[in-house]
Motif scaffolding. Structure first.
Motif, PDB file in Angstrom:
ATOM      1  N   THR A  92       1.016  -1.206   0.020  1.00 18.14           N
ATOM      2  CA  THR A  92       0.090   0.107   0.139  1.00 18.14           C
ATOM      3  C   THR A  92       0.875   1.386  -0.301  1.00 18.14           C
ATOM      4  OG1 THR A  92      -1.927  -1.057   1.100  1.00 18.14           O
ATOM      5  CG2 THR A  92      -1.650   1.188   1.290  1.00 18.14           C
ATOM      6  N   LYS A 117       2.291   2.111  -3.526  1.00 18.19           N
ATOM      7  CA  LYS A 117       1.244   2.625  -4.248  1.00 18.19           C
ATOM      8  C   LYS A 117       1.006   4.049  -3.987  1.00 18.19           C
ATOM      9  CE  LYS A 117      -1.103  -1.683  -4.844  1.00 18.19           C
ATOM     10  NZ  LYS A 117      -2.459  -2.726  -4.339  1.00 18.19           N
ATOM     11  N   VAL A 118       1.054   4.273  -2.701  1.00 15.82           N
ATOM     12  CA  VAL A 118       0.782   5.581  -2.119  1.00 15.82           C
ATOM     13  C   VAL A 118       1.790   6.698  -2.877  1.00 15.82           C
ATOM     14  CG1 VAL A 118       0.721   7.158  -0.115  1.00 15.82           C
ATOM     15  CG2 VAL A 118      -0.825   5.238  -0.128  1.00 15.82           C
ATOM     16  N   ALA A 163      -4.315   1.186  -9.314  1.00 17.37           N
ATOM     17  CA  ALA A 163      -4.239   1.776  -8.187  1.00 17.37           C
ATOM     18  C   ALA A 163      -3.372   3.200  -8.078  1.00 17.37           C
ATOM     19  CB  ALA A 163      -3.615   0.896  -6.977  1.00 17.37           C
ATOM     20  N   ILE A 196      -4.657   7.076  -7.689  1.00 18.90           N
ATOM     21  CA  ILE A 196      -3.867   7.818  -6.613  1.00 18.90           C
ATOM     22  C   ILE A 196      -3.494   8.995  -7.271  1.00 18.90           C
ATOM     23  CG2 ILE A 196      -2.099   8.112  -4.928  1.00 18.90           C
ATOM     24  CD1 ILE A 196      -2.434   4.989  -4.562  1.00 18.90           C
ATOM     25  N   THR A 224      -6.220   4.679  -2.399  1.00 19.86           N
ATOM     26  CA  THR A 224      -5.458   3.416  -2.296  1.00 19.86           C
ATOM     27  C   THR A 224      -6.220   2.175  -1.842  1.00 19.86           C
ATOM     28  OG1 THR A 224      -3.508   4.760  -2.089  1.00 19.86           O
ATOM     29  CG2 THR A 224      -3.575   2.085  -1.709  1.00 19.86           C
TER      30      THR A 224
END
Length: 249
Positions: free
Chosen positions: A63, A66-67, A125, A129, A194
């Motif tokens: 996560t 991805k952020v 994803a 974002i 996300t």
């Protein structure tokens, strides 16, 4: 001195009260089943399980990747564009309508297209974002450039500074606090985007872990995932607040 000492404990008073009330109505009095509302003890047990099997660490890292990927891409687009829009009025007038139309669209509305364009996995994803972060950072950056003290700009121009020097030496340093504020807002939006994207179009991450646990009626793990997301948001908020307070203001 005692006032400052006491103030340190004020923020934790309400969480302690809520935690006690949560324990009382679940594990204490048993008013709710663990399926409907897991108690603190159930959540701790679930947390221990996902920590031991490595799922919590793996999904948290996924996560965070991805952020950061989405936030960095959004910053690379939004910050330069925001500087240009704030500095050149004609360019701002040209782009205002398009930005005003796209900005209110919720990032989750792009999920169907992200799946169609990029399939299932990390890329859709990151795209969600990006769409969620780019406009807040853009608006804050543009506003920061436009709020630069006109006296400083005119003084630099009077001393013979070129437009590039004024932009680099005067405008950009003045706009940095606003850029940081935009990033602070963006990181919160990035986390929300996300989790939403991972619940629909991903096979890993905290959002996927939450959805899978809910489908398996493991609500304790669901709460663990929610608390980890909140903790990550709290850490980032603390970091950006410290940067704002200690460096820029």
């Amino acid at each position: 001195m005692f006032d400052n000492y006491n103030n340190r404990f004020v923020p934790i008073i309400l969480p302690i009260i809520l935690l006690f009330f949560w324990y009382l109505i679940t594990n204490g009095m048993g008013l709710f089943s663990s399926y409907i509302l897991p108690g603190p003890i159930d959540v701790v047990n679930s947390a221990w399980v996902v920590i031991q099997n490595g799922k919590l660490l793996t999904n948290t890292i996924d996560t965070l990747f991805k952020v950061f990927a989405g936030l960095i891409l959004a910053s690379l687009v939004a910050i330069p564009l925001g500087i240009l829009l704030g500095w050149y009025k004609t360019l701002e007038d040209l782009c205002t309508f398009v930005i005003s139309v796209l900005r209110p669209i919720p990032p989750v509305a792009w999920i169907p297209f992200s799946i169609l364009w990029f399939g299932i996995g990390t890329v859709p994803a990151v795209f969600i974002i990006f769409m969620g972060c780019v406009f807040p950072i853009l608006v804050y950056t543009t506003d920061g450039v436009k709020r630069t003290d006109k006296v400083l700009v005119e003084s630099a121009q009077t001393l013979g500074a070129t437009d590039w020097n004024v932009l680099r030496r005067v405008v950009l340093p003045s706009a940095v606090p606003y850029v940081v504020s935009g990033l602070k807002v963006g990181i919160g939006i990035a986390l929300m985007c996300t989790i939403s994207a991972e619940m629909i179009g991903s096979s890993s991450g905290l959002g996927y872990m939450i959805l899978t646990a809910t489908n398996l009626f493991d609500t304790g793990t669901t709460v663990v995932g929610m608390l980890v997301i909140g903790l990550i948001g709290l850490i980032f908020d603390f970091i950006f607040t410290r940067i704002q307070n200690r460096i820029f203001w």
